[in-house]
Design a protein around this motif. Structure first.
Motif, PDB file in Angstrom:
ATOM      1  N   SER A 138       0.780  -1.231   0.000  1.00 25.70           N
ATOM      2  CA  SER A 138       0.000   0.000   0.000  1.00 25.70           C
ATOM      3  C   SER A 138       0.808   1.277   0.000  1.00 25.70           C
ATOM      4  N   VAL A 139       2.043   1.243   0.471  1.00 23.22           N
ATOM      5  CA  VAL A 139       2.754   2.497   0.713  1.00 23.22           C
ATOM      6  C   VAL A 139       4.130   2.476   0.053  1.00 23.22           C
ATOM      7  N   GLU A 140       4.184   2.520  -1.277  1.00 19.82           N
ATOM      8  CA  GLU A 140       5.472   2.558  -1.946  1.00 19.82           C
ATOM      9  C   GLU A 140       5.993   3.988  -1.980  1.00 19.82           C
ATOM     10  N   PRO A 141       7.301   4.165  -2.071  1.00 20.53           N
ATOM     11  CA  PRO A 141       7.843   5.520  -2.222  1.00 20.53           C
ATOM     12  C   PRO A 141       7.231   6.216  -3.428  1.00 20.53           C
ATOM     13  N   GLY A 142       6.874   7.488  -3.234  1.00 24.16           N
ATOM     14  CA  GLY A 142       6.241   8.245  -4.297  1.00 24.16           C
ATOM     15  C   GLY A 142       4.732   8.290  -4.182  1.00 24.16           C
ATOM     16  N   SER A 143       4.145   7.367  -3.399  1.00 25.85           N
ATOM     17  CA  SER A 143       2.701   7.372  -3.240  1.00 25.85           C
ATOM     18  C   SER A 143       2.292   8.347  -2.148  1.00 25.85           C
ATOM     19  N   VAL A 144       1.028   8.630  -2.103  1.00 26.30           N
ATOM     20  CA  VAL A 144       0.477   9.525  -1.087  1.00 26.30           C
ATOM     21  C   VAL A 144      -0.522   8.723  -0.278  1.00 26.30           C
ATOM     22  N   VAL A 145      -0.431   8.807   1.040  1.00 29.62           N
ATOM     23  CA  VAL A 145      -1.244   7.951   1.885  1.00 29.62           C
ATOM     24  C   VAL A 145      -1.822   8.750   3.037  1.00 29.62           C
ATOM     25  N   THR A 146      -3.034   8.430   3.431  1.00 34.99           N
ATOM     26  CA  THR A 146      -3.670   9.051   4.592  1.00 34.99           C
ATOM     27  C   THR A 146      -3.430   8.178   5.811  1.00 34.99           C
ATOM     28  N   ILE A 147      -2.893   8.770   6.863  1.00 33.39           N
ATOM     29  CA  ILE A 147      -2.605   8.068   8.105  1.00 33.39           C
ATOM     30  C   ILE A 147      -3.210   8.871   9.250  1.00 33.39           C
ATOM     31  N   PRO A 148      -3.225   8.350  10.462  1.00 30.54           N
ATOM     32  CA  PRO A 148      -3.959   9.013  11.549  1.00 30.54           C
ATOM     33  C   PRO A 148      -3.626  10.483  11.760  1.00 30.54           C
ATOM     34  N   PHE A 149      -2.382  10.913  11.552  1.00 29.47           N
ATOM     35  CA  PHE A 149      -2.077  12.317  11.834  1.00 29.47           C
ATOM     36  C   PHE A 149      -2.124  13.189  10.584  1.00 29.47           C
ATOM     37  N   GLY A 150      -2.644  12.677   9.482  1.00 27.25           N
ATOM     38  CA  GLY A 150      -2.773  13.501   8.290  1.00 27.25           C
ATOM     39  C   GLY A 150      -2.406  12.743   7.035  1.00 27.25           C
ATOM     40  N   THR A 151      -2.156  13.472   5.981  1.00 26.95           N
ATOM     41  CA  THR A 151      -1.787  12.889   4.699  1.00 26.95           C
ATOM     42  C   THR A 151      -0.332  13.213   4.401  1.00 26.95           C
ATOM     43  N   ILE A 152       0.436  12.186   4.021  1.00 27.49           N
ATOM     44  CA  ILE A 152       1.855  12.389   3.744  1.00 27.49           C
ATOM     45  C   ILE A 152       2.209  11.829   2.374  1.00 27.49           C
ATOM     46  N   GLU A 153       3.258  12.384   1.828  1.00 28.50           N
ATOM     47  CA  GLU A 153       3.875  11.813   0.635  1.00 28.50           C
ATOM     48  C   GLU A 153       5.013  10.924   1.125  1.00 28.50           C
ATOM     49  N   VAL A 154       4.939   9.632   0.786  1.00 27.20           N
ATOM     50  CA  VAL A 154       5.965   8.694   1.237  1.00 27.20           C
ATOM     51  C   VAL A 154       7.229   8.925   0.429  1.00 27.20           C
ATOM     52  N   ASN A 155       8.346   9.151   1.120  1.00 24.65           N
ATOM     53  CA  ASN A 155       9.571   9.425   0.370  1.00 24.65           C
ATOM     54  C   ASN A 155      10.734   8.535   0.762  1.00 24.65           C
ATOM     55  N   ARG A 156      10.559   7.642   1.750  1.00 27.58           N
ATOM     56  CA  ARG A 156      11.679   6.767   2.097  1.00 27.58           C
ATOM     57  C   ARG A 156      11.200   5.580   2.921  1.00 27.58           C
ATOM     58  N   HIS A 157      11.829   4.437   2.690  1.00 27.02           N
ATOM     59  CA  HIS A 157      11.595   3.249   3.498  1.00 27.02           C
ATOM     60  C   HIS A 157      12.820   2.995   4.373  1.00 27.02           C
ATOM     61  N   PHE A 158      12.579   2.508   5.555  1.00 25.40           N
ATOM     62  CA  PHE A 158      13.674   2.002   6.384  1.00 25.40           C
ATOM     63  C   PHE A 158      13.586   0.483   6.342  1.00 25.40           C
ATOM     64  N   ALA A 159      14.660  -0.159   5.960  1.00 27.96           N
ATOM     65  CA  ALA A 159      14.611  -1.596   5.723  1.00 27.96           C
ATOM     66  C   ALA A 159      15.907  -2.257   6.143  1.00 27.96           C
ATOM     67  N   ARG A 160      15.846  -3.561   6.329  1.00 21.73           N
ATOM     68  CA  ARG A 160      17.062  -4.325   6.599  1.00 21.73           C
ATOM     69  C   ARG A 160      17.195  -5.408   5.532  1.00 21.73           C
ATOM     70  N   ARG A 161      18.423  -5.680   5.191  1.00 23.19           N
ATOM     71  CA  ARG A 161      18.707  -6.647   4.141  1.00 23.19           C
ATOM     72  C   ARG A 161      18.448  -8.068   4.645  1.00 23.19           C
ATOM     73  N   VAL A 162      17.917  -8.914   3.769  1.00 26.81           N
ATOM     74  CA  VAL A 162      17.666 -10.309   4.095  1.00 26.81           C
ATOM     75  C   VAL A 162      18.667 -11.164   3.333  1.00 26.81           C
ATOM     76  N   VAL A 163      19.374 -11.995   4.041  1.00 31.54           N
ATOM     77  CA  VAL A 163      20.459 -12.742   3.400  1.00 31.54           C
ATOM     78  C   VAL A 163      20.195 -14.240   3.355  1.00 31.54           C
ATOM     79  N   ASP A 164      19.048 -14.684   3.843  1.00 30.22           N
ATOM     80  CA  ASP A 164      18.806 -16.119   3.931  1.00 30.22           C
ATOM     81  C   ASP A 164      17.828 -16.629   2.879  1.00 30.22           C
TER      82      ASP A 164
END
Length: 682
Positions: A16-42
């Motif tokens: 639902s929330v890829e970078p570049g999309s716009v999403v409504t969340i409890p405190f308002g509407t934001i433009e998603v501009n970054r994900h925080f992620a960890r690499r999976v090696v298995d």
């Protein structure tokens, strides 16, 4: 204003929330501009190759995806943990409509309207979007004389920004052209899309509300995720041979999990490399103890007998006998040579059809091994359990068993409690659901903040979502399938085929593309049988999903499918990316399965859009067989009720040219096709 972030579930972020999309969340509407992620090696390298196979169906790829397809870019699997977004900057007074442009960091978010002092400033719920996957914030065009002070947004057919100062003529239309860097600007892509869809890509972005369904559709594949026991089991040299023997019914394994089968194979074969090393150490120890060669052989023979006894002496003997049957019919040729295939790929050479088929069979046998390692209960065992506790539902389930074996060509249904599924998202697009008219975009690596060391060189983030969920596993009857093919002059007399399951395996072919050939394509004779069988089972699976949705609390989008077409097997699982009720599928299995099966035979042979659907569309449309695109693995292509219920397949009927395979009528030597669920086959 400082940037704000919010944590979502992994499934929410992935779908639902890829970078570049716009999403409504409890405190308002934001433009998603970054994900925080960890690499999976298995994750297995097989996953990477599976995604490459998926890419073969896309005609237009962005530069990143094209680089990956050519083995010059690396996929990095990541688990997304949270998103970072920024609030929309264009605000509108709830009272007078005055516009304030809240330049980030320079405006007080709680300041009242500068015109009427009203305390509420609403975010303007509009963004610019395009079918190429681009989504951008809406920025007001200020008046050259009065800036934003008296600016308002005029709504209507042609929305515009207008300055309300008396005598000021500022009125700027709210439009935005597509970026020159868009792939839609390429001449070859422009003409190809125009030819495929009949429409040219729009050069302008569309003004859309944020409440609309977002334009990006995540494209992903679902894989059965191996368990630790399966990884140990597959490492044994004879594991795939054993799984093939079980599928061919040469060996009836009644164990509860794979660990038991692993011990049996260890006794029969050489075991793993660790087992071989341990054996060598034992022999070396015996030599140091001055044991003679004869004594060492005697010791090893006694030790082997003890191991065989502990693993189950009679069961080991049965498996040994089953594996010996392979030498009689050369069944092992079906499994191919995995090492030779890897070397062929390393040389950048194309695999032969036989090699592709073998790889597909090995993959599906490995998936089958996963199912043997789960909490599961067959329909027959469930009937016994319910009968023992005097449950009235044992009658319903027993009726379902009789119905499926007699009329539906299903030999067994098993409920799985903990199916491990891996969703891998490899990009997004939204121009068209048709692969030939869509552009596949890789996820932007600049929008992913990876924990730890970042990948080097050219890489593409691959968001993944692991889950364990409920599922129903359907085994279709090979005898019924061969009987059905024979009834349509596509197979010899079943009485002359001693092993229907083996015969079908000999005719199996790689079917990995999510779209596959359409019914109007002219198929080669070698591909006709596997695709007819695969299409029939896939069509049956769609109707099963619809029947489950009707008879349970699950909607169609809450259920997904996994196909093991080489093994005549399908899996329907709860995808859990929608609302999920644990035990819901098990309740349906025990209480409503018979009603679902009855509906397949009594209600679903017709479509509300017949005769147009049956005569012009080949017996498959949104009214009968099609499922939402997030559910179907094969993109709703090559489906037909005719394959299940029978019907006319003539290429021309009363001036209407049919789109069911043109050559089919000449092959079956009839304008009538007998369906897999035709009562004449009962």
């Amino acid at each position: 204003m400082s940037k704000q972030s919010r944590t979502f579930s992994k499934g929410k972020v992935l779908h639902s929330v890829e970078p570049g999309s716009v999403v409504t969340i409890p405190f308002g509407t934001i433009e998603v501009n970054r994900h925080f992620a960890r690499r999976v090696v298995d994750l297995s390298k097989d996953v990477e190759e599976a995604v490459r196979q998926e890419l073969t169906r896309w005609k237009h790829l962005d530069a990143q995806m094209e680089a990956f397809r050519r083995h010059t870019a690396e996929f990095v699997p990541v688990l997304t943990k949270s998103v970072n977004g920024r609030r929309l900057k264009a605000r509108e007074c709830a009272n007078c409509g005055a516009i304030r442009y809240k330049d980030q960091g320079n405006s007080d978010p709680d300041a009242p309207c500068h015109q009427c002092k009203h305390p509420t400033l609403n975010e303007i719920p509009f963004v610019f979007a395009h079918a190429d996957g681009t989504m951008l914030q809406l920025y007001p065009t200020p008046c050259s004389q009065h800036s934003y002070d008296y600016l308002v947004k005029e709504r209507g057919v042609y929305p515009r920004w207008r300055c309300k100062v008396s005598g000021c003529t500022h009125a700027a239309p709210i439009v935005r052209p597509l970026s020159p860097q868009s792939i839609m600007k390429r001449t070859e892509v422009f003409h190809a899309i125009e030819s495929a869809t009949g429409n040219s890509p729009n050069p302008m972005m569309r003004l859309t509300t944020i409440s609309d369904n977002k334009l990006q559709v995540v494209h992903s594949i679902s894989r059965v995720n191996p368990t630790s026991n399966v990884e140990k089991f597959i490492a044994l040299p004879d594991s795939l041979h054993t799984l093939l023997a079980i599928h061919l019914e040469y060996f009836n394994f009644q164990g509860e999990n794979l660990s038991q089968l692993t011990e049996i194979i260890r006794v029969l074969g050489k075991g793993t490399e660790a087992d071989q090393k341990k054996l060598e150490q034992t022999i070396e120890t015996l030599k140091l103890m001055n044991f003679s060669e004869e004594k060492i052989k005697e010791f090893l023979a006694i030790n082997h007998n003890v191991q065989e006894r502990d693993a189950g002496g009679t069961v080991v003997a049965e498996l040994r006998k089953a594996l010996a049957r392979f030498s009689e019919n050369n069944a092992l040729q079906l499994l191919g040579d995995a090492q030779a295939e890897r070397e062929t790929r390393d040389r950048k050479e194309n695999l032969t059809s036989a090699q592709k088929n073998a790889g597909t069979l090995r993959e599906q046998l490995s998936d089958r091994a996963v199912l043997m390692d789960l909490q599961r209960e067959s329909l027959d065992d469930a009937v016994k359990r319910l009968s023992n506790i005097d449950s009235p539902f044992h009658i319903n389930l027993s009726a379902a068993g009789s119905l499926m074996r007699k009329s539906l060509g299903i030999s067994q249904v098993t409920i799985l409690q903990d199916l491990p599924v891996l969703h891998l998202a490899y990009g997004y697009t939204r121009l068209s659901h048709k692969p030939e008219a869509a552009v596949l975009w890789a996820f932007d690596k600049n929008h992913f903040d990876l924990a730890g060391e970042a990948p080097k060189g050219n890489w593409i983030p691959m968001p993944i979502y692991k889950l364990k969920t409920e599922a129903l596993f359907f085994q279709f009857d090979a005898k019924r399938i061969v009987k059905w093919l024979h009834a349509n002059n596509l197979a010899p007399d079943p009485a002359t085929i001693a092993e229907p399951t083996f015969w079908l395996l000999q005719h199996q072919s790689e079917i990995t593309s999510r779209s596959g050939p359409a019914f109007e394509d002219r198929l080669s004779p070698a591909f006709l049988i596997p695709w007819l069988v695969g299409s029939a089972l896939h069509s049956a699976n769609h109707l099963l999903i619809k029947a489950i949705a009707d008879q349970s609390s699950f909607g169609e989008t809450a259920i997904s499918e996994h196909l093991l077409l080489s093994l005549n097997q399908t899996i329907i699982f709860v995808n859990r990316l929608q609302e999920f009720s644990l035990g819901g599928l098990k309740t349906f299995f025990e209480q409503r399965l018979d009603q679902a099966f009855k509906s397949l035979l009594q209600e679903r042979g017709d479509c509300m859009f017949d005769p147009d659907c049956e005569e012009r569309l080949g017996g498959a449309c949104a009214g009968c067989l099609h499922l939402p695109e997030v559910v179907c693995r094969l993109f709703n292509n090559a489906l037909s009720r005719i394959l299940l219920y029978g019907g006319e397949i003539g290429t021309n009927m009363e001036g209407v040219e049919k789109t069911l395979w043109p050559d089919l009528a000449s092959v079956v030597k009839s304008d009538q096709f007998i369906g897999l669920w035709d009562s004449r086959l009962d």
